[in-house]
Motif scaffolding. Structure first.
Motif, PDB file in Angstrom:
ATOM      1  N   ARG A  54     -48.918 -44.817  -2.914  1.00 48.47           N
ATOM      2  CA  ARG A  54     -49.772 -45.951  -3.291  1.00 48.47           C
ATOM      3  C   ARG A  54     -49.657 -47.096  -2.284  1.00 48.47           C
ATOM      4  O   ARG A  54     -50.645 -47.712  -1.919  1.00 48.47           O
ATOM      5  N   ARG A  55     -48.415 -47.369  -1.849  1.00 49.41           N
ATOM      6  CA  ARG A  55     -48.203 -48.447  -0.876  1.00 49.41           C
ATOM      7  C   ARG A  55     -48.965 -48.166   0.420  1.00 49.41           C
ATOM      8  O   ARG A  55     -49.557 -49.066   1.008  1.00 49.41           O
ATOM      9  N   LEU A  56     -48.979 -46.918   0.834  1.00 47.57           N
ATOM     10  CA  LEU A  56     -49.634 -46.523   2.078  1.00 47.57           C
ATOM     11  C   LEU A  56     -51.125 -46.220   1.912  1.00 47.57           C
ATOM     12  O   LEU A  56     -51.828 -46.014   2.897  1.00 47.57           O
ATOM     13  N   ASP A  57     -51.597 -46.176   0.639  1.00 43.82           N
ATOM     14  CA  ASP A  57     -52.976 -45.799   0.333  1.00 43.82           C
ATOM     15  C   ASP A  57     -53.314 -44.427   0.918  1.00 43.82           C
ATOM     16  O   ASP A  57     -54.398 -44.188   1.424  1.00 43.82           O
ATOM     17  N   ARG A  58     -52.337 -43.519   0.852  1.00 43.64           N
ATOM     18  CA  ARG A  58     -52.504 -42.155   1.355  1.00 43.64           C
ATOM     19  C   ARG A  58     -51.839 -41.183   0.387  1.00 43.64           C
ATOM     20  O   ARG A  58     -50.904 -41.536  -0.324  1.00 43.64           O
ATOM     21  N   ALA A  59     -52.308 -39.943   0.417  1.00 42.77           N
ATOM     22  CA  ALA A  59     -51.728 -38.870  -0.381  1.00 42.77           C
ATOM     23  C   ALA A  59     -52.012 -37.550   0.312  1.00 42.77           C
ATOM     24  O   ALA A  59     -52.962 -37.438   1.083  1.00 42.77           O
ATOM     25  N   MET A  60     -51.191 -36.551   0.002  1.00 46.51           N
ATOM     26  CA  MET A  60     -51.446 -35.200   0.462  1.00 46.51           C
ATOM     27  C   MET A  60     -52.081 -34.455  -0.711  1.00 46.51           C
ATOM     28  O   MET A  60     -51.449 -34.276  -1.752  1.00 46.51           O
ATOM     29  N   ALA A  61     -53.337 -34.066  -0.548  1.00 40.76           N
ATOM     30  CA  ALA A  61     -54.101 -33.419  -1.613  1.00 40.76           C
ATOM     31  C   ALA A  61     -54.288 -31.932  -1.302  1.00 40.76           C
ATOM     32  O   ALA A  61     -54.557 -31.553  -0.157  1.00 40.76           O
ATOM     33  N   VAL A  62     -54.155 -31.108  -2.322  1.00 42.13           N
ATOM     34  CA  VAL A  62     -54.328 -29.662  -2.162  1.00 42.13           C
ATOM     35  C   VAL A  62     -55.789 -29.344  -1.882  1.00 42.13           C
ATOM     36  O   VAL A  62     -56.687 -29.811  -2.585  1.00 42.13           O
ATOM     37  N   VAL A  63     -56.018 -28.532  -0.852  1.00 39.23           N
ATOM     38  CA  VAL A  63     -57.365 -28.039  -0.576  1.00 39.23           C
ATOM     39  C   VAL A  63     -57.442 -26.514  -0.698  1.00 39.23           C
ATOM     40  O   VAL A  63     -58.534 -25.965  -0.798  1.00 39.23           O
ATOM     41  N   ARG A  64     -56.266 -25.853  -0.693  1.00 39.74           N
ATOM     42  CA  ARG A  64     -56.286 -24.388  -0.805  1.00 39.74           C
ATOM     43  C   ARG A  64     -54.937 -23.882  -1.291  1.00 39.74           C
ATOM     44  O   ARG A  64     -53.898 -24.306  -0.799  1.00 39.74           O
ATOM     45  N   HIS A  65     -54.986 -22.972  -2.259  1.00 38.69           N
ATOM     46  CA  HIS A  65     -53.812 -22.217  -2.706  1.00 38.69           C
ATOM     47  C   HIS A  65     -54.083 -20.746  -2.422  1.00 38.69           C
ATOM     48  O   HIS A  65     -55.169 -20.251  -2.708  1.00 38.69           O
ATOM     49  N   GLU A  66     -53.100 -20.060  -1.898  1.00 44.21           N
ATOM     50  CA  GLU A  66     -53.128 -18.601  -1.805  1.00 44.21           C
ATOM     51  C   GLU A  66     -51.870 -18.132  -2.535  1.00 44.21           C
ATOM     52  O   GLU A  66     -50.765 -18.510  -2.159  1.00 44.21           O
ATOM     53  N   ILE A  67     -52.067 -17.328  -3.577  1.00 41.49           N
ATOM     54  CA  ILE A  67     -50.938 -16.919  -4.409  1.00 41.49           C
ATOM     55  C   ILE A  67     -50.932 -15.406  -4.573  1.00 41.49           C
ATOM     56  O   ILE A  67     -51.942 -14.809  -4.942  1.00 41.49           O
ATOM     57  N   ALA A 104     -31.383 -13.282 -11.670  1.00 44.88           N
ATOM     58  CA  ALA A 104     -30.719 -12.249 -12.476  1.00 44.88           C
ATOM     59  C   ALA A 104     -30.880 -10.848 -11.884  1.00 44.88           C
ATOM     60  O   ALA A 104     -29.968 -10.024 -11.968  1.00 44.88           O
ATOM     61  N   ASP A 105     -32.050 -10.574 -11.291  1.00 38.99           N
ATOM     62  CA  ASP A 105     -32.267  -9.262 -10.680  1.00 38.99           C
ATOM     63  C   ASP A 105     -32.730  -9.357  -9.226  1.00 38.99           C
ATOM     64  O   ASP A 105     -33.122  -8.366  -8.625  1.00 38.99           O
ATOM     65  N   ALA A 106     -32.700 -10.577  -8.679  1.00 43.84           N
ATOM     66  CA  ALA A 106     -33.089 -10.848  -7.284  1.00 43.84           C
ATOM     67  C   ALA A 106     -34.551 -10.499  -6.995  1.00 43.84           C
ATOM     68  O   ALA A 106     -34.927 -10.321  -5.840  1.00 43.84           O
ATOM     69  N   ALA A 107     -35.377 -10.425  -8.043  1.00 41.36           N
ATOM     70  CA  ALA A 107     -36.788 -10.089  -7.858  1.00 41.36           C
ATOM     71  C   ALA A 107     -37.572 -11.313  -7.386  1.00 41.36           C
ATOM     72  O   ALA A 107     -37.411 -12.412  -7.920  1.00 41.36           O
ATOM     73  N   THR A 108     -38.412 -11.111  -6.382  1.00 42.14           N
ATOM     74  CA  THR A 108     -39.369 -12.140  -5.976  1.00 42.14           C
ATOM     75  C   THR A 108     -40.604 -11.957  -6.839  1.00 42.14           C
ATOM     76  O   THR A 108     -41.221 -10.885  -6.837  1.00 42.14           O
ATOM     77  N   LEU A 109     -40.943 -12.975  -7.616  1.00 43.23           N
ATOM     78  CA  LEU A 109     -42.060 -12.905  -8.551  1.00 43.23           C
ATOM     79  C   LEU A 109     -43.369 -13.395  -7.942  1.00 43.23           C
ATOM     80  O   LEU A 109     -44.447 -13.015  -8.399  1.00 43.23           O
ATOM     81  N   LEU A 110     -43.253 -14.266  -6.941  1.00 40.85           N
ATOM     82  CA  LEU A 110     -44.451 -14.904  -6.388  1.00 40.85           C
ATOM     83  C   LEU A 110     -44.164 -15.345  -4.973  1.00 40.85           C
ATOM     84  O   LEU A 110     -43.051 -15.766  -4.648  1.00 40.85           O
ATOM     85  N   ARG A 111     -45.195 -15.244  -4.150  1.00 42.13           N
ATOM     86  CA  ARG A 111     -45.213 -15.887  -2.834  1.00 42.13           C
ATOM     87  C   ARG A 111     -46.530 -16.638  -2.770  1.00 42.13           C
ATOM     88  O   ARG A 111     -47.565 -16.125  -3.220  1.00 42.13           O
ATOM     89  N   ALA A 112     -46.481 -17.836  -2.212  1.00 41.70           N
ATOM     90  CA  ALA A 112     -47.694 -18.647  -2.163  1.00 41.70           C
ATOM     91  C   ALA A 112     -47.710 -19.494  -0.905  1.00 41.70           C
ATOM     92  O   ALA A 112     -46.670 -19.765  -0.296  1.00 41.70           O
ATOM     93  N   SER A 113     -48.904 -19.911  -0.568  1.00 43.13           N
ATOM     94  CA  SER A 113     -49.111 -20.829   0.539  1.00 43.13           C
ATOM     95  C   SER A 113     -50.120 -21.867   0.072  1.00 43.13           C
ATOM     96  O   SER A 113     -51.126 -21.524  -0.553  1.00 43.13           O
ATOM     97  N   THR A 114     -49.834 -23.123   0.359  1.00 43.53           N
ATOM     98  CA  THR A 114     -50.732 -24.207  -0.035  1.00 43.53           C
ATOM     99  C   THR A 114     -51.041 -25.060   1.178  1.00 43.53           C
ATOM    100  O   THR A 114     -50.131 -25.445   1.922  1.00 43.53           O
ATOM    101  N   THR A 115     -52.321 -25.348   1.366  1.00 37.59           N
ATOM    102  CA  THR A 115     -52.765 -26.236   2.436  1.00 37.59           C
ATOM    103  C   THR A 115     -53.121 -27.583   1.827  1.00 37.59           C
ATOM    104  O   THR A 115     -53.817 -27.647   0.813  1.00 37.59           O
ATOM    105  N   PHE A 116     -52.606 -28.629   2.451  1.00 41.62           N
ATOM    106  CA  PHE A 116     -52.843 -30.005   2.014  1.00 41.62           C
ATOM    107  C   PHE A 116     -53.601 -30.746   3.099  1.00 41.62           C
ATOM    108  O   PHE A 116     -53.441 -30.457   4.286  1.00 41.62           O
ATOM    109  N   VAL A 117     -54.380 -31.732   2.673  1.00 37.53           N
ATOM    110  CA  VAL A 117     -55.057 -32.642   3.588  1.00 37.53           C
ATOM    111  C   VAL A 117     -54.696 -34.063   3.179  1.00 37.53           C
ATOM    112  O   VAL A 117     -54.664 -34.383   1.986  1.00 37.53           O
TER     113      VAL A 117
END
Length: 149
Positions: A54-67, A104-117
């Motif tokens: 808010r102080r900087l009047d900037r934010a990183m907004a999601v433009v794309r999720h790949e899951i 508990a079983d070392a399983a990877t449940l999800l991999r994702a990539s998110t692009t922010f602008v």
């Protein structure tokens, strides 16, 4: 833990009753909320919280999720969600990767990539990252290559 990349920022997650859908596992939309929670906590750890946005009047907004949903999570599961900042043009765009693991079983449940602008909060329009973002997020930027080549 066998993380995809070195030096992750990690949060702990417990799958709650409200996270479960009609199929008996964590709902896909809940995973997205976990990604957001992890990204925010990482940003906060870098000194970039909502008040700084808010102080900087900037934010990183999601433009794309790949899951990639690789396995289901169930009520009561104790999980760990890791994130890394893997790319930044240090102007407008930044990319995070995520990995969700059930220790508990070392399983990877999800991999994702998110692009922010980077956006200007007051207008919602894309704007150049302030130096605070370049430096703050830049300190966490890693090379996006697997540990095992």
């Amino acid at each position: 833990m066998n993380w995809d990349l070195a030096n992750p920022f990690v949060i702990d997650i417990r799958v709650e009753t409200d996270d479960i859908d009609g199929l008996g596992h964590a709902n896909n939309a809940v995973y997205v909320s976990w990604l957001e929670r992890c990204a925010w906590r990482h940003s906060q750890s870098l000194g970039l919280d909502l008040s700084e946005y808010r102080r900087l009047d900037r934010a990183m907004a999601v433009v794309r999720h790949e899951i990639d949903y690789l396995a289901a999570a169930y009520e009561g599961d104790e999980l760990q969600l890791a994130t890394w900042i893997v790319e930044s043009d240090q102007r407008v765009k930044m990319q995070r990767r995520f990995q969700l693991v059930r220790p508990a079983d070392a399983a990877t449940l999800l991999r994702a990539s998110t692009t922010f602008v980077c956006i200007e909060l007051s207008s919602g329009k894309p704007k150049r990252m302030p130096v605070e973002f370049v430096e703050g997020y830049g300190q966490a930027l890693i090379q996006p290559y697997p540990l095992e080549l």
